[in-house]
Scaffold this active site. Structure first.
Site, mmCIF file in Angstrom:
data_model
loop_
_atom_site.group_PDB
_atom_site.id
_atom_site.type_symbol
_atom_site.label_atom_id
_atom_site.label_comp_id
_atom_site.label_asym_id
_atom_site.label_seq_id
_atom_site.Cartn_x
_atom_site.Cartn_y
_atom_site.Cartn_z
ATOM 1 N N HIS A 217 13.930 19.589 1.526
ATOM 2 C CA HIS A 217 13.532 18.485 2.310
ATOM 3 C C HIS A 217 12.112 18.135 2.491
ATOM 4 C CE1 HIS A 217 14.708 15.566 5.752
ATOM 5 N NE2 HIS A 217 13.852 16.408 6.415
ATOM 6 N N ASP B 50 10.041 13.788 11.092
ATOM 7 C CA ASP B 50 11.224 14.282 10.139
ATOM 8 C C ASP B 50 12.100 13.079 10.076
ATOM 9 O OD1 ASP B 50 13.095 15.657 8.669
ATOM 10 O OD2 ASP B 50 13.195 17.294 10.164
ATOM 11 N N CYS C 97 14.853 11.114 1.812
ATOM 12 C CA CYS C 97 13.735 11.930 2.983
ATOM 13 C C CYS C 97 12.425 11.740 2.408
ATOM 14 C CB CYS C 97 14.193 13.447 3.026
ATOM 15 S SG CYS C 97 14.235 14.441 1.545
#
Length: 493
Positions: A384, A401, A452
């Site tokens: 991630h 995030d 992401c």
């Protein structure tokens, strides 16, 4: 009938000219169509008696032709001609002269003039126009030059309206000494300055109304005229400063909020589709010489749908963002972009500043980190991608995030690093541990398991533009293709 008519005309003319002489007999070739009717008593006697010879003054046709006009005139002068004229019909004997011509007034149709509120005055007959003169027939005279001059003068210089206190008593005329020449000159100048003059209910225009409307419509539709009008207004005012000018000029160009969403051309679409869909996976597409990063087709294909971004694509894009800032320093913030290996190297063995000490020397960068507005630190957590921002301008640390999580340990590690970096490079001490550490409100979040890395790159792109994060999951397909296009061109836009 034509000869008879001519004889009648000559007879009437001779009668008017010589009323004492009897009318001349008809020509011998023409026999009278109407004769006197004999009485009843004489008709029987005439029927039994033989026909009498013609009168001596009436010649036969053969003798008349031989005698000519002289014989006719001599016969007309005799006394027998008088008795013969008395025996002619009454219509041939005497005719009244024609009456003299009747005097008739000559005039033309008059048009009622409604201009200058004079319709009622001109529609009524002017008694002065019908004043008879002894030497001419009595008929109305037309409007002459003097009357027309008086009319024009009365319109150009109308008399002043009566005062409300006017009574039937004779008014008193006051003479005021005024320089007429100067007053008329002022009036003429005032009339020249005015574009429209209103006289009564009639509007006199210097330019026809349809031309004014056509020119106004043309100015509204013409883009060049609108730009010229803007420049003229700008030059006339002359008071717009640089700050106001910076607010006005963007209205005529693309807005700053629309720059990250510039649509593709057909040529760009074809080049991106060919790079992402080719079969030769080991083909070198681009090479970035300053960072020595080589992008092959296999490396670039991570920008396809449902693929995770790799280090080479992320690091090359960050290099392009730095080059964009150096190319247009007034348009973008002054930033420093760490690559994807910096944070991993920093936290090796817990915390190791010496391992990254030489990464930020002034000889290598050309500037110190304290001179930057923002410092971007990509963070990779196994599978991630996240982003940490050292906001030196606002003196705070931010963590972004796309899954909505928060990592306070990463922010404390970066605060410790900033203290050591400033102390090592400049010998100063800053209390970066007291700066605010926070997340970002209304942060765009991903809605799948593979975007992401693209969210992280767009966080950096928008923050370096000093813009808000005005994108979402629906824009990720466009951003993947745009990133591939910018990498192929080695130029971030």
């Amino acid at each position: 009938m034509g000869a008879l008519t001519d004889s009648r005309k000559r007879l009437s003319a001779d009668h008017r000219l010589l009323p004492s002489f009897p009318p001349s007999p008809p020509p011998p070739s023409k026999k009278p169509k109407l004769a006197t009717l004999p009485s009843s008593s004489s008709s029987l006697a005439d029927a039994s008696s033989p026909p009498s010879p013609p009168p001596p003054h009436l010649p036969s046709s053969s003798s008349a032709a031989a005698q000519g006009p002289s014989s006719s005139s001599s016969a007309a002068a005799g006394g027998a001609s008088t008795s013969y004229a008395s025996s002619l019909p009454p219509s041939r004997h005497r005719r009244l002269p024609p009456p003299p011509p009747h005097p008739r007034p000559i005039h033309g149709p008059q048009r009622v003039l409604r201009a200058f509120r004079l319709g009622s005055a001109l529609s009524r007959p002017n008694p002065s126009c019908f004043t008879p003169s002894p030497s001419s027939p009595q008929h109305p005279r037309s409007l002459g030059l003097e009357q027309y001059v008086e009319l024009v003068n009365s319109v150009a210089h109308p008399p002043p309206p009566p005062s409300p206190t006017t009574t039937d008593a004779p008014t008193r005329v006051e003479v005021i000494a005024v320089d007429d020449a100067e007053e008329r000159k002022d009036e003429e100048e005032a009339r020249e300055e005015e574009e429209e003059e209103v006289k009564g209910s009639v509007v006199v225009r210097r330019v026809p109304l349809y031309k004014e409307l056509y020119e106004a419509s043309s100015r509204r539709r013409d883009a060049k005229l609108r730009a010229l009008e803007f420049e003229v207004r700008l030059a006339e005012k002359g008071r717009l400063g640089l700050e106001q000018l910076a607010d006005v000029l963007p209205r005529f160009g693309p807005r700053k909020e629309d720059e990250p969403f510039v649509p593709f051309t057909d040529e760009d679409e074809d080049s991106v589709d060919h790079a992402l869909g080719g079969r030769n996976r080991h083909e070198r597409l681009v090479v970035h010489e300053s960072s020595n990063i080589v992008i092959t087709r296999e490396t670039l294909q991570c920008l396809n749908e449902m693929e995770w971004l790799n280090d080479e694509v992320i690091n090359l894009y960050l290099e392009l963002l730095k080059e964009r800032e150096l190319r247009e320093p007034n348009k973008f913030l002054k930033c420093h972009f760490f690559n994807t290996f910096f944070y991993k190297k920093l936290i090796t063995g817990g915390y190791d500043y010496k391992s990254v000490r030489r990464w930020t020397t002034k000889r290598k960068l050309g500037y110190s980190l304290l001179e930057c507005d923002k410092i971007f630190v990509p963070i990779h957590k196994e599978v991630h991608w996240c982003l940490a921002v050292i906001n030196i301008r606002d003196k705070k640390f931010q963590f972004l995030d796309s899954l909505g999580s928060m990592d306070m340990k990463a922010l404390r590690t970066l605060a410790r690093y900033l203290v050591d970096e400033v102390k090592d490079k400049s010998g100063q001490h800053i209390d970066a541990l007291s700066w605010k550490q926070e997340g970002v409100k209304n942060l765009p979040l991903q809605e799948n398991g593979w975007d992401c890395g693209m969210f992280m790159l767009k966080y950096i792109d928008f923050y370096s533009r000093d813009m808000g994060l005005t994108f979402g999951q629906k824009h990720m397909h466009y951003f993947r293709k745009r990133t591939a296009k910018e990498i192929l061109n080695l130029r971030a836009e």
